[in-house]
Design a protein around this motif. Structure first.
Motif, PDB file in Angstrom:
ATOM      1  N   LYS A  45       0.870  -1.176   0.000  1.00 42.51           N
ATOM      2  CA  LYS A  45       0.000   0.000   0.000  1.00 42.51           C
ATOM      3  C   LYS A  45       0.904   1.222   0.000  1.00 42.51           C
ATOM      4  O   LYS A  45       1.810   1.335   0.823  1.00 42.51           O
ATOM      5  N   ILE A  46       0.671   2.137  -0.956  1.00 40.17           N
ATOM      6  CA  ILE A  46       1.441   3.371  -0.974  1.00 40.17           C
ATOM      7  C   ILE A  46       0.484   4.553  -0.904  1.00 40.17           C
ATOM      8  O   ILE A  46      -0.614   4.505  -1.443  1.00 40.17           O
ATOM      9  N   ASN A  47       0.926   5.577  -0.193  1.00 42.25           N
ATOM     10  CA  ASN A  47       0.145   6.803  -0.068  1.00 42.25           C
ATOM     11  C   ASN A  47       0.806   7.894  -0.882  1.00 42.25           C
ATOM     12  O   ASN A  47       1.989   8.184  -0.702  1.00 42.25           O
ATOM     13  N   ILE A  48       0.014   8.465  -1.792  1.00 44.30           N
ATOM     14  CA  ILE A  48       0.443   9.627  -2.548  1.00 44.30           C
ATOM     15  C   ILE A  48      -0.555  10.731  -2.238  1.00 44.30           C
ATOM     16  O   ILE A  48      -1.651  10.443  -1.746  1.00 44.30           O
TER      17      ILE A  48
ATOM     18  N   GLU B  68      -4.629   6.638  -2.263  1.00 45.26           N
ATOM     19  CA  GLU B  68      -3.928   5.475  -1.733  1.00 45.26           C
ATOM     20  C   GLU B  68      -3.979   4.385  -2.794  1.00 45.26           C
ATOM     21  O   GLU B  68      -5.054   4.069  -3.311  1.00 45.26           O
ATOM     22  N   LEU B  69      -2.833   3.836  -3.153  1.00 52.11           N
ATOM     23  CA  LEU B  69      -2.756   2.774  -4.154  1.00 52.11           C
ATOM     24  C   LEU B  69      -2.409   1.465  -3.463  1.00 52.11           C
ATOM     25  O   LEU B  69      -1.647   1.440  -2.495  1.00 52.11           O
ATOM     26  N   PHE B  70      -2.954   0.351  -3.980  1.00 45.57           N
ATOM     27  CA  PHE B  70      -2.793  -0.939  -3.324  1.00 45.57           C
ATOM     28  C   PHE B  70      -2.613  -2.038  -4.368  1.00 45.57           C
ATOM     29  O   PHE B  70      -3.258  -2.025  -5.419  1.00 45.57           O
TER      30      PHE B  70
ATOM     31  N   ASP C  57       7.953  -8.368  -7.031  1.00 45.12           N
ATOM     32  CA  ASP C  57       8.133  -7.840  -8.385  1.00 45.12           C
ATOM     33  C   ASP C  57       6.789  -7.585  -9.059  1.00 45.12           C
ATOM     34  O   ASP C  57       6.580  -6.538  -9.670  1.00 45.12           O
ATOM     35  N   GLU C  58       5.878  -8.554  -8.952  1.00 47.58           N
ATOM     36  CA  GLU C  58       4.563  -8.421  -9.581  1.00 47.58           C
ATOM     37  C   GLU C  58       3.757  -7.285  -8.960  1.00 47.58           C
ATOM     38  O   GLU C  58       3.100  -6.520  -9.675  1.00 47.58           O
ATOM     39  N   ALA C  59       3.809  -7.153  -7.641  1.00 45.62           N
ATOM     40  CA  ALA C  59       3.059  -6.097  -6.957  1.00 45.62           C
ATOM     41  C   ALA C  59       3.616  -4.715  -7.306  1.00 45.62           C
ATOM     42  O   ALA C  59       2.857  -3.771  -7.536  1.00 45.62           O
ATOM     43  N   VAL C  60       4.942  -4.589  -7.370  1.00 44.01           N
ATOM     44  CA  VAL C  60       5.559  -3.304  -7.725  1.00 44.01           C
ATOM     45  C   VAL C  60       5.196  -2.939  -9.165  1.00 44.01           C
ATOM     46  O   VAL C  60       4.899  -1.775  -9.453  1.00 44.01           O
ATOM     47  N   ASP C  61       5.178  -3.921 -10.068  1.00 45.85           N
ATOM     48  CA  ASP C  61       4.762  -3.650 -11.448  1.00 45.85           C
ATOM     49  C   ASP C  61       3.314  -3.172 -11.506  1.00 45.85           C
ATOM     50  O   ASP C  61       2.989  -2.244 -12.249  1.00 45.85           O
ATOM     51  N   ALA C  62       2.443  -3.799 -10.712  1.00 51.70           N
ATOM     52  CA  ALA C  62       1.042  -3.381 -10.677  1.00 51.70           C
ATOM     53  C   ALA C  62       0.915  -1.952 -10.151  1.00 51.70           C
ATOM     54  O   ALA C  62       0.135  -1.157 -10.685  1.00 51.70           O
ATOM     55  N   LEU C  63       1.683  -1.622  -9.137  1.00 56.39           N
ATOM     56  CA  LEU C  63       1.652  -0.256  -8.598  1.00 56.39           C
ATOM     57  C   LEU C  63       2.214   0.753  -9.596  1.00 56.39           C
ATOM     58  O   LEU C  63       1.698   1.866  -9.705  1.00 56.39           O
TER      59      LEU C  63
ATOM     60  N   ASN D   2       1.168   5.318 -13.183  1.00 56.16           N
ATOM     61  CA  ASN D   2       1.116   5.905 -14.524  1.00 56.16           C
ATOM     62  C   ASN D   2      -0.311   6.280 -14.904  1.00 56.16           C
ATOM     63  O   ASN D   2      -0.544   7.324 -15.516  1.00 56.16           O
ATOM     64  N   LYS D   3      -1.270   5.444 -14.543  1.00 52.34           N
ATOM     65  CA  LYS D   3      -2.675   5.736 -14.811  1.00 52.34           C
ATOM     66  C   LYS D   3      -3.119   6.979 -14.039  1.00 52.34           C
ATOM     67  O   LYS D   3      -3.786   7.855 -14.580  1.00 52.34           O
TER      68      LYS D   3
END
Length: 100
Positions: free
Chosen positions: A57-60, A64-66, A79-85, A90-91
Motif C-alpha cells: 500500500k502506498i500513499n500519494i 492510496e494505491l494498493f 516484483d509483480e506487486a511493484v509492477d502493478a503499482l 502511470n494511470k
C-alpha cells in the motif's frame, strides 16, 4: 520514502527486507511524491506451492494505491506487486495531467 515491512506470523530475514525496500523505492522514479509505503508479507497454507502473499500500500497526495500478489516466492510476488503499482501510478498521472 519510508518503507514499512511487516511479516505476519513469521520472521523475514534481512536479505528479503533489503530486496523489498529496494524494489519499492524504485517507484520513486515514476512518482517522486510518495509519502509512505507499507508492505505486508504472509504465508498462506504452508503446505501449498503458490503460498507467498505480498500486499503493498502506498500513499500519494490525495490517493492510496494498493496491490496484492501471490506467488511461489516473496521476491516474485514483490516484483509483480511493484509492477502493478507502477501501472496504477502511470494511470493516476495520466488522469491528473488531463485535469490540469
Amino acid at each position: 520514502m519510508q518503507v514499512k515491512v511487516q511479516s505476519i506470523q513469521f520472521s523475514a530475514d534481512q536479505k528479503l527486507l533489503n530486496f523489498i525496500s529496494q524494489k519499492v523505492n524504485k517507484l520513486n522514479l515514476f512518482f517522486g511524491n510518495i509519502l509512505v509505503s507499507e508492505v505486508f508479507l504472509k504465508i498462506i497454507r504452508a503446505n501449498s506451492n503458490n503460498n507467498k502473499l505480498v500486499e503493498i500500500k502506498i500513499n500519494i497526495p490525495g490517493k492510496e494505491l494498493f496491490a496484492r500478489k501471490k506467488s511461489k516466492s516473496f521476491e516474485e510476488a514483490t516484483d509483480e506487486a511493484v509492477d502493478a503499482l507502477r501501472r496504477q501510478i502511470n494511470k493516476h498521472k495520466g488522469k491528473n495531467s488531463i485535469k490540469n
